[in-house]
Design an enzyme around this catalytic site. Sequence first.
Site, PDB file in Angstrom:
ATOM      1  N   ASP A 117      28.149  81.777  36.870  1.00 31.42           N
ATOM      2  CA  ASP A 117      26.739  82.188  36.966  1.00 31.42           C
ATOM      3  C   ASP A 117      26.405  83.104  35.787  1.00 31.42           C
ATOM      4  O   ASP A 117      27.115  84.077  35.539  1.00 31.42           O
ATOM      5  CB  ASP A 117      26.498  82.945  38.273  1.00 31.42           C
ATOM      6  CG  ASP A 117      26.730  82.057  39.480  1.00 31.42           C
ATOM      7  OD1 ASP A 117      26.376  80.865  39.418  1.00 31.42           O
ATOM      8  OD2 ASP A 117      27.282  82.545  40.492  1.00 31.42           O
ATOM      9  N   THR A 190      33.911  69.477  35.718  1.00 32.46           N
ATOM     10  CA  THR A 190      33.471  70.104  36.975  1.00 32.46           C
ATOM     11  C   THR A 190      32.161  69.437  37.421  1.00 32.46           C
ATOM     12  O   THR A 190      31.560  68.660  36.674  1.00 32.46           O
ATOM     13  CB  THR A 190      33.226  71.617  36.775  1.00 32.46           C
ATOM     14  OG1 THR A 190      31.977  71.805  36.106  1.00 32.46           O
ATOM     15  CG2 THR A 190      34.336  72.281  35.980  1.00 32.46           C
ATOM     16  N   GLU A 193      29.487  70.549  35.085  1.00 32.48           N
ATOM     17  CA  GLU A 193      29.720  69.945  33.760  1.00 32.48           C
ATOM     18  C   GLU A 193      29.201  68.499  33.727  1.00 32.48           C
ATOM     19  O   GLU A 193      28.536  68.094  32.765  1.00 32.48           O
ATOM     20  CB  GLU A 193      31.225  69.970  33.476  1.00 32.48           C
ATOM     21  CG  GLU A 193      31.588  69.648  32.047  1.00 32.48           C
ATOM     22  CD  GLU A 193      33.054  69.982  31.763  1.00 32.48           C
ATOM     23  OE1 GLU A 193      33.804  70.334  32.694  1.00 32.48           O
ATOM     24  OE2 GLU A 193      33.431  69.875  30.594  1.00 32.48           O
TER      25      GLU A 193
HETATM   26  C1  LIG Z   1      27.368  77.874  38.750  1.00 34.14           C
HETATM   27  S1  LIG Z   1      28.579  77.661  39.953  1.00 34.14           S
HETATM   28  C2  LIG Z   1      29.777  76.618  39.123  1.00 34.14           C
HETATM   29  C3  LIG Z   1      30.715  75.936  40.087  1.00 34.14           C
HETATM   30  C4  LIG Z   1      31.865  75.141  39.433  1.00 34.14           C
HETATM   31  N1  LIG Z   1      32.751  76.021  38.717  1.00 34.14           N
HETATM   32  C5  LIG Z   1      31.343  74.057  38.528  1.00 34.14           C
HETATM   33  O1  LIG Z   1      31.504  74.192  37.316  1.00 34.14           O
HETATM   34  O2  LIG Z   1      30.824  73.072  39.025  1.00 34.14           O
HETATM   35  C6  LIG Z   1      29.389  79.242  39.932  1.00 34.14           C
HETATM   36  C7  LIG Z   1      30.193  79.518  41.191  1.00 34.14           C
HETATM   37  O3  LIG Z   1      30.924  80.723  41.011  1.00 34.14           O
HETATM   38  C8  LIG Z   1      30.920  81.432  42.233  1.00 34.14           C
HETATM   39  N2  LIG Z   1      31.174  82.850  41.930  1.00 34.14           N
HETATM   40  C9  LIG Z   1      30.380  83.665  41.183  1.00 34.14           C
HETATM   41  N3  LIG Z   1      30.891  84.908  41.132  1.00 34.14           N
HETATM   42  C10 LIG Z   1      32.042  84.884  41.854  1.00 34.14           C
HETATM   43  C11 LIG Z   1      33.017  85.865  42.192  1.00 34.14           C
HETATM   44  N4  LIG Z   1      32.885  87.139  41.788  1.00 34.14           N
HETATM   45  N5  LIG Z   1      34.076  85.495  42.944  1.00 34.14           N
HETATM   46  C12 LIG Z   1      34.189  84.217  43.387  1.00 34.14           C
HETATM   47  N6  LIG Z   1      33.281  83.248  43.122  1.00 34.14           N
HETATM   48  C13 LIG Z   1      32.226  83.568  42.361  1.00 34.14           C
HETATM   49  C14 LIG Z   1      29.545  81.162  42.811  1.00 34.14           C
HETATM   50  O4  LIG Z   1      29.491  81.383  44.204  1.00 34.14           O
HETATM   51  C15 LIG Z   1      29.333  79.696  42.424  1.00 34.14           C
HETATM   52  O5  LIG Z   1      29.786  78.824  43.434  1.00 34.14           O
END
Ligand SMILES: C[S@@+](CC[C@H](N)C(=O)[O-])C[C@H]1O[C@@H](n2cnc3c(N)ncnc32)[C@H](O)[C@@H]1O
Length: 210
Positions: A117, A190, A193
Amino acid sequence: MRMRKIPWAVEYLEQAQCRIKVPEQYKGKWKQFLDTEVLHVEIGCGKGNYSLGMSKLYPQEGFVAIEKNDSAAGVAAKKYDTDTEKGKLCLIRGDAQALNEWFDKQEIDVIHLNFSDPWPKKRYAKRRLSNTRFLEQYKEVLALDGQIQMKTDNAKLFAYSLLEFQNAGFQMIDVNVDYRKEPHPEDVQTEYEEKFIAKGQPIYRCVWKR
Ligand SMILES: C[S@@+](CC[C@H](N)C(=O)[O-])C[C@H]1O[C@@H](n2cnc3c(N)ncnc32)[C@H](O)[C@@H]1O
């Protein structure tokens, strides 16, 4: 970025087999538990495709996927539990802020940050997974020859991260501003991606060692 609540996934997560409910208990023992010499940790695994695919591609290596959102973690957990071809793979539902409570010093070989994020507002910069606060934690848990691999579609987050890594004393070993221009069958795409590639957007990638 909020994900819509998926009630079945939240419920599923409670009894998921792949889920490690008390990760602190495995601190210092992950490699033994997963029966591997190489430990990968993906932070923010979303719906889980990356670690699942990588665990199949590298069946001798161990993967721990971390996700703080219950719905996303539940979807990932169901995939992991039902895929009979998965490799050495498990899931932690939790916030990576607790990374040092779950993993011992130098225990992890590769940390993966995939499409984290961006938290564009400055007041939320500390939530970015490439913020100094997280980087200092990664340094502790990474093996001496360990790596952090980061991919993103977001140019601003990428530029920010390059500086953060550099300022935290990491050494860059690879950088690419159009990673998927060439095929990279050694690295799974991903969910995010795939969407960005379908839209024709470039994928930024960098690899760092401590
Ligand atoms: C934009 S999504 C991308 C998901 C996946 N990595 C992809 O590329 O399809 C980012 C994910 O990171 C998780 N996330 C963000 N900060 C986090 C943290 N501090 N600990 C664990 N998960 C986290 C969010 O809940 C979200 O599901």
